[in-house]
Design a protein around this motif. Structure first.
Motif, PDB file in Angstrom:
ATOM      1  N   ARG A 116       3.282   4.187  -8.861  1.00 12.46           N
ATOM      2  CA  ARG A 116       2.171   4.702  -8.056  1.00 12.46           C
ATOM      3  C   ARG A 116       1.351   5.729  -8.819  1.00 12.46           C
ATOM      4  O   ARG A 116       0.132   5.599  -8.924  1.00 12.46           O
TER       5      ARG A 116
ATOM      6  N   PRO B 175      -2.317   4.664  -5.550  1.00  7.62           N
ATOM      7  CA  PRO B 175      -2.507   4.720  -4.095  1.00  7.62           C
ATOM      8  C   PRO B 175      -3.965   4.616  -3.668  1.00  7.62           C
ATOM      9  O   PRO B 175      -4.291   3.883  -2.725  1.00  7.62           O
TER      10      PRO B 175
ATOM     11  N   THR C 257       0.810  -1.215   0.000  1.00  9.33           N
ATOM     12  CA  THR C 257       0.000   0.000   0.000  1.00  9.33           C
ATOM     13  C   THR C 257       0.846   1.271   0.000  1.00  9.33           C
ATOM     14  O   THR C 257       0.347   2.332  -0.366  1.00  9.33           O
ATOM     15  N   ASP C 258       2.116   1.180   0.406  1.00 10.73           N
ATOM     16  CA  ASP C 258       2.983   2.357   0.407  1.00 10.73           C
ATOM     17  C   ASP C 258       3.978   2.351  -0.748  1.00 10.73           C
ATOM     18  O   ASP C 258       4.920   3.148  -0.769  1.00 10.73           O
TER      19      ASP C 258
ATOM     20  N   GLU D 162      -5.682   1.506  -1.499  1.00 12.38           N
ATOM     21  CA  GLU D 162      -6.387   1.793  -0.246  1.00 12.38           C
ATOM     22  C   GLU D 162      -7.803   1.217  -0.291  1.00 12.38           C
ATOM     23  O   GLU D 162      -8.287   0.623   0.682  1.00 12.38           O
TER      24      GLU D 162
END
Length: 241
Positions: free
Chosen positions: A222, A227, A202-203, A231
Motif C-alpha cells: 500500500r 490507497p 481498496t483496503d 480510491e
C-alpha cells in the motif's frame, strides 16, 4: 456475460475490445454468450440480446440448481462457430465437441487462448484467476516481501501505476476499470492497460501482471501512493453490483 461490467478477460482489455473480438457493436446493454453444441456436436457461440436470461441462468447454476437456457430466436444476434473459452463439459448424447465444417469465406472458428503461451490474453486470464481466488493469492504474500515504495519499487510496476494514475485525467473505455463487492465494505478492483493488468482490494494490496514478464505476479504494497490510486480508480470504475 458480455457487458461493460462483465466480460471474458480473454477477449480484450475493455468492453469495446471484447466486442470487437467477436465482431459485435459495443451496445450499452451488452450481450449474453451461450456456448453450446448443435445436433452434430459442433461448437457454437450464440450471442443474445437477452442479458437478463443469461444472468439468471448463471445465478441459478451458481446455486447448484438446474435452469434451461434457451434464448429466443428474436433475441439472437449471431451464432459464431467455435468457443472463445475452454470448457470441460459437453452436452450429453452428442459427439465430442468439435469445430463445425468450414466453407470458403466462413469466419474461422473461435478458439480459446493457448495456455502454453504468454501474451495479453493469458495475462488477463491470470488476473481473472487472482480476482476469483483473492484470498488464496493474498495468503501467499507476506508484508515483508514488498519492495519499498518510491525508488525501491520495481520500475515496471512504477510505470503501470503511473499509467493507471493517468486514467484519472483521461478516462479509458468502458470496462477497462471494473469494481465489485468485497468483504468488510471494501471493493475489488480490476484495471487493465496496454501490456498490464492490476487486481486489488481498496483496503489492501494490489497484484500486477505484465505481458513482458511471463507468468510473474508482482505484489504492490500500500505505501503512501496505492490507497489514493485505488480510491480514484474505484470512482471511475464500471460497478458490477
Amino acid at each position: 456475460m458480455l457487458t461493460p461490467a462483465q466480460f471474458p478477460g480473454a477477449l480484450g482489455d475493455d468492453y469495446p475490445a471484447a466486442c470487437a473480438a467477436l465482431g459485435l457493436r459495443p451496445v450499452t446493454r451488452g450481450y449474453g454468450l451461450v456456448l453450446g453444441q448443435d445436433g452434430n456436436g459442433a461448437r457454437w457461440t450464440v450471442v443474445t440480446r437477452d442479458t437478463a436470461l443469461v444472468a439468471l441462468a448463471i445465478a441459478t447454476w451458481d446455486c447448484g440448481m438446474a435452469y434451461d437456457l434457451s434464448p429466443g430466436d428474436r433475441d439472437i444476434v449471431v451464432s459464431l462457430p467455435g468457443w472463445p473459452l475452454t470448457l470441460a463439459v459437453s452436452a450429453p448424447g452428442l459427439a465430442e465437441p468439435h469445430d463445425p465444417p468450414q466453407e470458403e469465406g466462413d469466419r474461422p472458428p473461435l478458439v480459446p487462448p493457448d495456455t502454453e503461451q504468454w501474451g495479453p490474453a493469458q495475462r488477463r486470464l491470470g488476473a481473472d484467476e487472482i480476482a476469483l481466488r483473492w484470498h488464496t493469492w493474498r495468503s501467499q504474500v507476506d508484508d515483508e516481501d514488498f519492495a519499498a515504495p518510491g525508488e525501491g519499487r520495481n520500475p515496471a510496476v512504477r510505470r503501470v501505476l503511473a499509467e493507471a494514475q493517468a486514467y484519472t485525467d483521461d478516462p479509458p473505455p468502458p470496462g477497462r476499470i471494473r469494481s465489485s463487492y468485497a468483504e468488510g465494505g471494501a471493493r475489488s478492483l480490476r484495471a487493465d492497460g496496454p501490456g498490464w493488468s492490476i487486481v486489488a482490494r481498496t483496503d489492501d494490496i494490489a497484484f500486477v501482471l505484465l505481458d513482458d514478464k511471463p507468468g510473474e505476479v508482482l505484489p504492490v504494497g500500500r505505501g503512501p501512493e496505492l490507497p489514493a490510486l485505488l480510491e480514484a480508480l474505484d470512482k471511475l470504475a464500471v460497478r458490477i453490483d
